[in-house]
Design a protein around this motif. Structure first.
Motif, PDB file in Angstrom:
ATOM      1  N   TRP A 213       0.833  -1.205   0.000  1.00 51.30           N
ATOM      2  CA  TRP A 213       0.000   0.000   0.000  1.00 51.30           C
ATOM      3  C   TRP A 213       0.872   1.261   0.000  1.00 51.30           C
ATOM      4  CZ3 TRP A 213      -4.086   2.009  -1.611  1.00 51.30           C
ATOM      5  CH2 TRP A 213      -4.606   3.200  -1.088  1.00 51.30           C
ATOM      6  N   GLU A 214       1.961   1.189   0.753  1.00 48.34           N
ATOM      7  CA  GLU A 214       2.862   2.337   0.794  1.00 48.34           C
ATOM      8  C   GLU A 214       3.431   2.624  -0.612  1.00 48.34           C
ATOM      9  OE1 GLU A 214       5.476   2.111   4.247  1.00 48.34           O
ATOM     10  OE2 GLU A 214       6.782   3.534   3.188  1.00 48.34           O
ATOM     11  N   SER A 215       3.802   1.554  -1.324  1.00 51.26           N
ATOM     12  CA  SER A 215       4.313   1.728  -2.698  1.00 51.26           C
ATOM     13  C   SER A 215       3.255   2.353  -3.601  1.00 51.26           C
ATOM     14  CB  SER A 215       4.724   0.395  -3.311  1.00 51.26           C
ATOM     15  OG  SER A 215       5.580  -0.293  -2.466  1.00 51.26           O
TER      16      SER A 215
ATOM     17  N   VAL B 256       0.749   4.352  -2.645  1.00 54.64           N
ATOM     18  CA  VAL B 256       0.543   5.746  -2.272  1.00 54.64           C
ATOM     19  C   VAL B 256       1.698   6.610  -2.768  1.00 54.64           C
ATOM     20  CG1 VAL B 256       0.342   7.332  -0.315  1.00 54.64           C
ATOM     21  CG2 VAL B 256      -0.846   5.132  -0.276  1.00 54.64           C
ATOM     22  N   LYS B 257       2.917   6.062  -2.673  1.00 50.94           N
ATOM     23  CA  LYS B 257       4.095   6.824  -3.111  1.00 50.94           C
ATOM     24  C   LYS B 257       4.261   6.793  -4.627  1.00 50.94           C
ATOM     25  CE  LYS B 257       7.337   5.958   0.687  1.00 50.94           C
ATOM     26  NZ  LYS B 257       8.356   4.891   0.818  1.00 50.94           N
ATOM     27  N   ARG B 258       3.392   6.066  -5.314  1.00 54.57           N
ATOM     28  CA  ARG B 258       3.523   5.854  -6.764  1.00 54.57           C
ATOM     29  C   ARG B 258       4.950   5.389  -7.098  1.00 54.57           C
ATOM     30  NH1 ARG B 258      -0.213  10.365  -7.184  1.00 54.57           N
ATOM     31  NH2 ARG B 258      -2.108   9.585  -8.146  1.00 54.57           N
ATOM     32  N   ASP B 259       5.390   4.384  -6.371  1.00 57.03           N
ATOM     33  CA  ASP B 259       6.763   3.898  -6.471  1.00 57.03           C
ATOM     34  C   ASP B 259       6.930   2.990  -7.699  1.00 57.03           C
ATOM     35  OD1 ASP B 259       9.275   2.945  -6.142  1.00 57.03           O
ATOM     36  OD2 ASP B 259       8.855   1.798  -4.315  1.00 57.03           O
TER      37      ASP B 259
ATOM     38  N   PRO C  89       1.949  -0.398  -9.389  1.00 58.06           N
ATOM     39  CA  PRO C  89       2.497   0.711  -8.608  1.00 58.06           C
ATOM     40  C   PRO C  89       3.049   1.769  -9.567  1.00 58.06           C
ATOM     41  CG  PRO C  89       3.404  -1.389  -7.842  1.00 58.06           C
ATOM     42  CD  PRO C  89       2.551  -1.691  -9.019  1.00 58.06           C
ATOM     43  N   GLY C  90       2.846   3.022  -9.232  1.00 55.55           N
ATOM     44  CA  GLY C  90       3.323   4.091 -10.104  1.00 55.55           C
ATOM     45  C   GLY C  90       2.228   4.659 -10.980  1.00 55.55           C
TER      46      GLY C  90
ATOM     47  N   ILE D  38      -5.272   8.019  -6.324  1.00 57.86           N
ATOM     48  CA  ILE D  38      -5.054   6.917  -5.381  1.00 57.86           C
ATOM     49  C   ILE D  38      -6.414   6.492  -4.797  1.00 57.86           C
ATOM     50  CG2 ILE D  38      -3.899   6.209  -3.238  1.00 57.86           C
ATOM     51  CD1 ILE D  38      -1.873   6.877  -5.396  1.00 57.86           C
TER      52      ILE D  38
END
Ligand SMILES: [Zn+2]
Length: 357
Positions: free
Chosen positions: A13-15, A17-20, A40-41, A46
């Motif tokens: 989830w963190e990835s 949110v960070k659009r990693d 992700p990204g 979001i």
């Protein structure tokens, strides 16, 4: 399974949110309210955490009824530069290992899920990791076969642990027809033309893909024979007037090699040889590298001798500048078309470089 654990999902989830972007390939996430899944990204808004479900692969998400997002295209994005670099590193690793690593091991090395790694590898290389590893090993085997004294030595040097395995593998793969395996040029059509240059007679031969041979000769009569010798099983014919322009450009390049000119090349060689030849193409006119420097460049620091071997089997003179590889102490070293020609080429390029500064 820890895979499903809360902590794991929190990291995912963190990835999200960070659009990693670097987490691409590790998982995809689907949004219950929209029926769409993303990687992700993704640049889209979001979603709310409570509507998100994670899947290990696009296939898994689709099996659960989700469709791919049009914005982030989780199935078909072209690989990033970093991903290509990573795949190239894996290729080099596969070229050197004796035992084929498992898909999981390779994926771990690349930091990707096995599913995504396999897909990405195939997209970049055109072969699966397993096919590529076998292909490199067979190439090594064939190269040694022609340079070693005995077959058992060849088997030993190419990293096969038992000879019966080597025969099994090569028997299956000699029938394969990627470019490197077209032994003798079977099934390819080659046209050639010849002209006189400042370094003597030159023959230029090309397939439909590009130039496959540039060689020097002392008299024009011997040139067609050189092409036939290099590609004994190819269909060879002398080119017509449509070849004149290419021929003229090659001769101009030989006589004046600092011109910025890029020729389409069809390099016929093993995986390793092509790797060396590509490294040689990065040496600019006026520059030189030692065999050891080239070996280091291709991440094979102990491979000076193998590099010298690949230089000696270069069929595309000057355009693949094997003349720019010299001995450690600066002496010119050997040249397939005579040390005189090598020296002339080097002197000319050096002079051009100093006068242009
Ligand atoms: Zn998306």
């Amino acid at each position: 399974m820890t895979y499903q654990s809360r902590n794991h999902d929190d990291a995912k989830w963190e990835s999200v949110v960070k659009r990693d972007l670097s987490a691409r390939g590790e998982f995809v996430y689907a949004v219950r309210t929209t029926g769409v899944y993303c990687q992700p990204g993704c640049p889209a808004r979001i979603p709310n955490r409570e509507n998100v479900v994670f899947f290990s692969s696009p296939d898994a998400a689709e099996k659960s009824g989700y469709r791919p997002c049009k914005k982030c295209n989780p199935k078909g994005l072209p690989p990033t530069e970093r991903q290509v670099e990573m795949i190239v590193k894996i290729c080099r690793y596969l070229e050197e290992v004796d035992e084929l690593p498992t898909l999981n091991e390779l994926a771990a090395r690349a930091g990707l899920s096995p599913w995504y790694f396999q897909r990405l590898f195939k997209k970049v290389v055109g072969l699966t990791p397993k096919e590529y590893a076998t292909f490199s090993q067979v190439s090594r085997f064939r190269k040694h076969l022609y340079s070693s004294k005995t077959i058992s030595e060849a088997i030993y040097e190419s990293g096969y642990s038992s000879s019966s395995r080597a025969y099994e593998k090569t028997a299956a793969h000699l029938a394969m027809t990627p470019t490197a395996f077209r032994n003798g040029g079977r099934g390819i059509r080659i046209t050639y033309g010849s002209a006189f240059s400042s370094l003597g007679w030159v023959v230029v031969a090309a397939t439909e893909k590009g130039i496959c041979m540039v060689e020097f000769g002392d008299n024009p009569e011997e040139l067609p024979g050189k092409v036939r010798q290099a590609f004994p099983k190819a269909e060879i014919e002398e080119a017509g007037s449509d070849f004149t322009d290419l021929l003229r450009r090659v001769i101009a390049y030989i006589d004046n090699p600092d011109e910025v000119e890029v020729f389409p090349l069809d390099m016929q060689g093993t995986v390793f040889q092509k790797r060396v030849w590509k490294a040689l193409q990065s040496i600019p006119p006026g520059g030189t590298m030692s065999y050891r420097e080239v070996a280091e460049k291709i991440e094979l620091p102990k491979g000076s001798r193998a590099v010298a071997g690949a230089c000696a089997s270069n069929k595309i003179a000057v355009l693949i500048p094997c003349h720019r590889v010299v001995k450690q102490d600066g002496r010119p070293g050997g040249y397939r078309w005579g040390t005189d020609r090598k020296l002339k080429l080097l002197r000319r390029e050096k002079k051009k470089e100093t006068t242009s500064k």
